[in-house]
Design an enzyme around this catalytic site. Structure first.
Site, PDB file in Angstrom:
ATOM      1  CB  THR A   1       8.828 -22.826  13.736  1.00 15.76           C
ATOM      2  OG1 THR A   1       8.569 -24.166  13.809  1.00 15.76           O
ATOM      3  CG2 THR A   1      10.271 -22.588  14.043  1.00 15.76           C
ATOM      4  CB  SER A   2       4.566 -21.319  11.811  1.00 16.92           C
ATOM      5  OG  SER A   2       4.265 -20.042  11.782  1.00 16.92           O
TER       6      SER A   2
ATOM      7  N   GLY B   1       3.676   1.303  -1.276  1.00 16.81           N
ATOM      8  CA  GLY B   1       4.661   1.405  -2.559  1.00 16.81           C
ATOM      9  C   GLY B   1       6.016   1.738  -2.239  1.00 16.81           C
TER      10      GLY B   1
ATOM     11  CB  ILE C   1      -0.915   0.122   1.095  1.00 13.85           C
ATOM     12  CG1 ILE C   1      -1.945  -1.161   1.029  1.00 13.85           C
ATOM     13  CG2 ILE C   1      -1.448   1.288   1.318  1.00 13.85           C
ATOM     14  CD1 ILE C   1      -2.858  -1.507   2.244  1.00 13.85           C
TER      15      ILE C   1
ATOM     16  CD  GLU D   1       7.815 -16.965  23.826  1.00 13.09           C
ATOM     17  OE1 GLU D   1       6.673 -17.218  24.286  1.00 13.09           O
ATOM     18  OE2 GLU D   1       8.233 -15.783  24.464  1.00 13.09           O
TER      19      GLU D   1
HETATM   20  N1  COS Z   1       2.079 -28.620  28.816  1.00 19.94           N
HETATM   21  C1  COS Z   1       2.254 -29.543  29.790  1.00 19.94           C
HETATM   22  N2  COS Z   1       3.208 -30.817  29.492  1.00 19.94           N
HETATM   23  C2  COS Z   1       3.474 -30.648  28.101  1.00 19.94           C
HETATM   24  C3  COS Z   1       3.277 -29.732  27.091  1.00 19.94           C
HETATM   25  C4  COS Z   1       2.442 -28.663  27.438  1.00 19.94           C
HETATM   26  N3  COS Z   1       2.395 -27.729  26.794  1.00 19.94           N
HETATM   27  N4  COS Z   1       3.716 -30.113  25.851  1.00 19.94           N
HETATM   28  C5  COS Z   1       4.484 -31.394  26.470  1.00 19.94           C
HETATM   29  N5  COS Z   1       4.283 -31.961  27.391  1.00 19.94           N
HETATM   30  C6  COS Z   1       4.595 -33.156  28.118  1.00 19.94           C
HETATM   31  C7  COS Z   1       3.829 -34.285  27.368  1.00 19.94           C
HETATM   32  O1  COS Z   1       2.694 -34.290  27.999  1.00 19.94           O
HETATM   33  C8  COS Z   1       4.874 -35.388  27.849  1.00 19.94           C
HETATM   34  O2  COS Z   1       4.612 -35.931  28.928  1.00 19.94           O
HETATM   35  P1  COS Z   1       4.890 -37.411  29.301  1.00 19.94           P
HETATM   36  O3  COS Z   1       6.040 -37.820  28.831  1.00 19.94           O
HETATM   37  O4  COS Z   1       4.571 -37.473  30.775  1.00 19.94           O
HETATM   38  O5  COS Z   1       3.814 -38.023  28.423  1.00 19.94           O
HETATM   39  C9  COS Z   1       6.400 -34.531  27.558  1.00 19.94           C
HETATM   40  O6  COS Z   1       6.087 -33.218  28.107  1.00 19.94           O
HETATM   41  C10 COS Z   1       7.084 -34.698  26.235  1.00 19.94           C
HETATM   42  O7  COS Z   1       6.213 -34.090  25.504  1.00 19.94           O
HETATM   43  P2  COS Z   1       6.175 -34.667  23.788  1.00 19.94           P
HETATM   44  O8  COS Z   1       6.310 -36.035  23.692  1.00 19.94           O
HETATM   45  O9  COS Z   1       5.109 -33.828  23.333  1.00 19.94           O
HETATM   46  O10 COS Z   1       7.781 -33.927  23.482  1.00 19.94           O
HETATM   47  P3  COS Z   1       8.222 -33.983  22.079  1.00 19.94           P
HETATM   48  O11 COS Z   1       9.837 -34.038  22.322  1.00 19.94           O
HETATM   49  O12 COS Z   1       7.618 -34.805  20.944  1.00 19.94           O
HETATM   50  O13 COS Z   1       8.224 -32.338  21.744  1.00 19.94           O
HETATM   51  C11 COS Z   1       7.083 -30.218  20.962  1.00 19.94           C
HETATM   52  C12 COS Z   1       7.070 -31.462  21.953  1.00 19.94           C
HETATM   53  C13 COS Z   1       7.731 -30.396  19.464  1.00 19.94           C
HETATM   54  C14 COS Z   1       5.998 -29.849  20.745  1.00 19.94           C
HETATM   55  C15 COS Z   1       8.339 -29.253  21.950  1.00 19.94           C
HETATM   56  O14 COS Z   1       9.576 -29.820  21.885  1.00 19.94           O
HETATM   57  C16 COS Z   1       8.257 -27.740  21.423  1.00 19.94           C
HETATM   58  O15 COS Z   1       7.211 -27.164  21.565  1.00 19.94           O
HETATM   59  N6  COS Z   1       9.402 -27.462  20.517  1.00 19.94           N
HETATM   60  C17 COS Z   1       9.375 -25.956  20.167  1.00 19.94           C
HETATM   61  C18 COS Z   1      10.428 -25.270  21.328  1.00 19.94           C
HETATM   62  C19 COS Z   1      10.044 -23.999  21.356  1.00 19.94           C
HETATM   63  O16 COS Z   1       9.028 -23.408  21.238  1.00 19.94           O
HETATM   64  N7  COS Z   1      11.306 -23.474  21.242  1.00 19.94           N
HETATM   65  C20 COS Z   1      11.433 -22.013  21.318  1.00 19.94           C
HETATM   66  C21 COS Z   1      12.462 -21.533  22.518  1.00 19.94           C
HETATM   67  S1  COS Z   1      11.975 -20.720  23.727  1.00 19.94           S
HETATM   68  S2  COS Z   1      12.139 -18.936  22.856  1.00 19.94           S
END
Ligand code: COS
Length: 382
Positions: free
Chosen positions: A365-366, A339, A337, A363
């Site tokens: 990624t998408s 330009g 908009i 915090e």
């Molecule tokens: N609240 C409470 N518990 C949570 C939770 C949440 N939002 N997310 C996960 N957990 C728990 C799960 O329930 C699981 O517990 P149990 O082992 O007792 O079942 C445990 O944590 C492991 O969770 P999960 O299996 O989902 O972990 P993964 O390794 O598969 O990863 C993602 C989960 C990918 C979603 C996570 O690593 C993530 O959010 N990554 C991005 C990190 C991020 O935002 N980085 C930015 C840095 S900070 S600026």
């Protein structure tokens, strides 16, 4: 505890005035200097911005989530670098302590965090643990009444100014993924903790990220936040809340860009008429307005749900995904908009276009938000 409506309006009004009168006029200079003036930081302290989310009993304003997102939307109308000054104190740097700290830990640190005397940082990310945050390799080994920390963190917001870090470190190398991770409150002045120089970034000049390294840092065991092995869950719950706050900031930036676009399009003439009278410009404004309204509604609805005590893992991820992608599109249309004026620095639009890019990355990624949303939706059965 929720404020009465009059007090809430007074708070929002005060923030609005601070943004309009103190922050907006110096945006360009802050970007150029890559620094927020100390006088402005001191004013933020006086206004209570460092303590928005800290309970009143510890000297904060004790806002509930709905109130906090309303404030975050207002703050989004100024360069997002300003919010970053106290953003870690309000969010990821303090909320682990608020949610999982012992009374003694809270009494020791929260009053200083609320006043801004203590600046906090959240140290989760590592070179090999970004989206896969359960893969942290920083080690914490128990030695009597201390844990010895070794390792390195990356891209840590506010680390240069921080006096207290929440550090996620592996206490059990045998346990898989997040199960072996614990959280620690680590004061900056412990020997062996060092902070690298600020990274040069695409946008948000004035806000800084650094590497942080730990070389045999001896952290008192009483500084562990939550139980051994609970650190990953602490981090995830802190992020649930942080993602919602970021989504609110995205709404504020989008609303500000809309105001800027309407003002410019109403004044800029081409073909003998203000460009706002052209339907193709109006279409862009309509799309941006619609998406900003939708994001605002999602953010507020999610905040209200969180205030009832319900889990908002799904909704906060959806709000972060939608609002951060939305503000990217709104900023892109704003450049269009404006330009040529949108592409040159003087108008500030290209700066915001760069500033908002990080919202789709930090915090979570998408793509991580999509994974969280899909998992939770499948778990809930729809
Ligand atoms: N609240 C409470 N518990 C949570 C939770 C949440 N939002 N997310 C996960 N957990 C728990 C799960 O329930 C699981 O517990 P149990 O082992 O007792 O079942 C445990 O944590 C492991 O969770 P999960 O299996 O989902 O972990 P993964 O390794 O598969 O990863 C993602 C989960 C990918 C979603 C996570 O690593 C993530 O959010 N990554 C991005 C990190 C991020 O935002 N980085 C930015 C840095 S900070 S600026």
């Amino acid at each position: 505890m929720a404020l009465d409506l009059e007090t809430r309006e007074q708070l929002l009004d005060m923030v609005r005035r601070f943004v309009a009168e103190r922050l907006r006029p110096i945006e360009a200079k802050v970007a150029e200097d890559d620094a927020v003036p100390q006088a402005v930081i001191d004013e933020m302290k006086v206004l209570g911005l460092f303590g928005l989310s800290i309970p009143e009993e510890y000297g904060g304003l004790g806002l509930d989530m709905e109130e906090e997102v309303l404030v975050a939307i207002e703050l989004g109308r100024a360069s997002p670098a300003f919010r970053s000054v106290f953003g870690t104190n309000v969010g990821i740097g303090s909320q682990g302590l608020v949610m999982f700290g012992t009374d003694a830990q809270k009494a020791r640190w929260l009053p200083g965090i609320a006043s801004g005397e203590i600046v906090t940082s959240f140290a989760l990310t590592e070179a090999e643990a970004g989206s896969d945050s359960a893969a942290v390799q920083t080690r914490a080994v128990r030695d009597g009444d201390v844990y010895v920390l070794n390792g390195a963190k990356r891209f840590i917001t506010n680390a240069g100014k921080a006096s207290l870090f929440t550090v996620m470190a592996r206490t059990d190398p045998e346990a898989k993924g997040g199960a072996g991770v614990s959280a620690f409150l680590v004061p900056r002045d412990l020997p062996g903790l060092s902070v690298g120089k600020p990274e040069k970034k695409m946008g948000q000049q004035g806000a800084h990220i650094h590497d942080v390294s730990f070389d045999n840092v001896r952290v008192p065991a009483e500084n562990r936040l939550g139980g051994e092995g609970e650190g990953f869950k602490v981090a995830m719950q802190v992020l649930d809340r942080g993602r919602l706050h970021i989504a609110a900031v995205c709404v504020g930036v989008a609303e500000r860009l809309l105001v800027d676009c309407v003002a410019y399009a109403s004044e800029r003439k081409q073909f003998g008429a203000p460009i706002a009278s052209f339907q193709l410009i109006q279409a862009m404004i309509a799309d941006s307005k619609t998406e900003a309204l939708a994001a605002r509604a999602l953010v507020l609805e999610t905040a209200r749900k969180r205030d009832t005590g319900e889990s908002v893992t799904l909704e906060a991820a959806a709000a972060k995904l939608f609002a951060s992608e939305m503000v990217g599109r709104v900023a892109d249309r704003a450049v269009q908009i404006f330009g040529g004026a949108g592409y040159v620095a003087d108008y500030g639009i290209e700066r915001l276009y760069r500033d908002v890019r990080i919202f789709r990355i930090y915090e979570g990624t998408s793509q991580i938000q999509q994974l969280v949303i899909a998992r939770e939706t499948l778990k809930r059965g729809g």
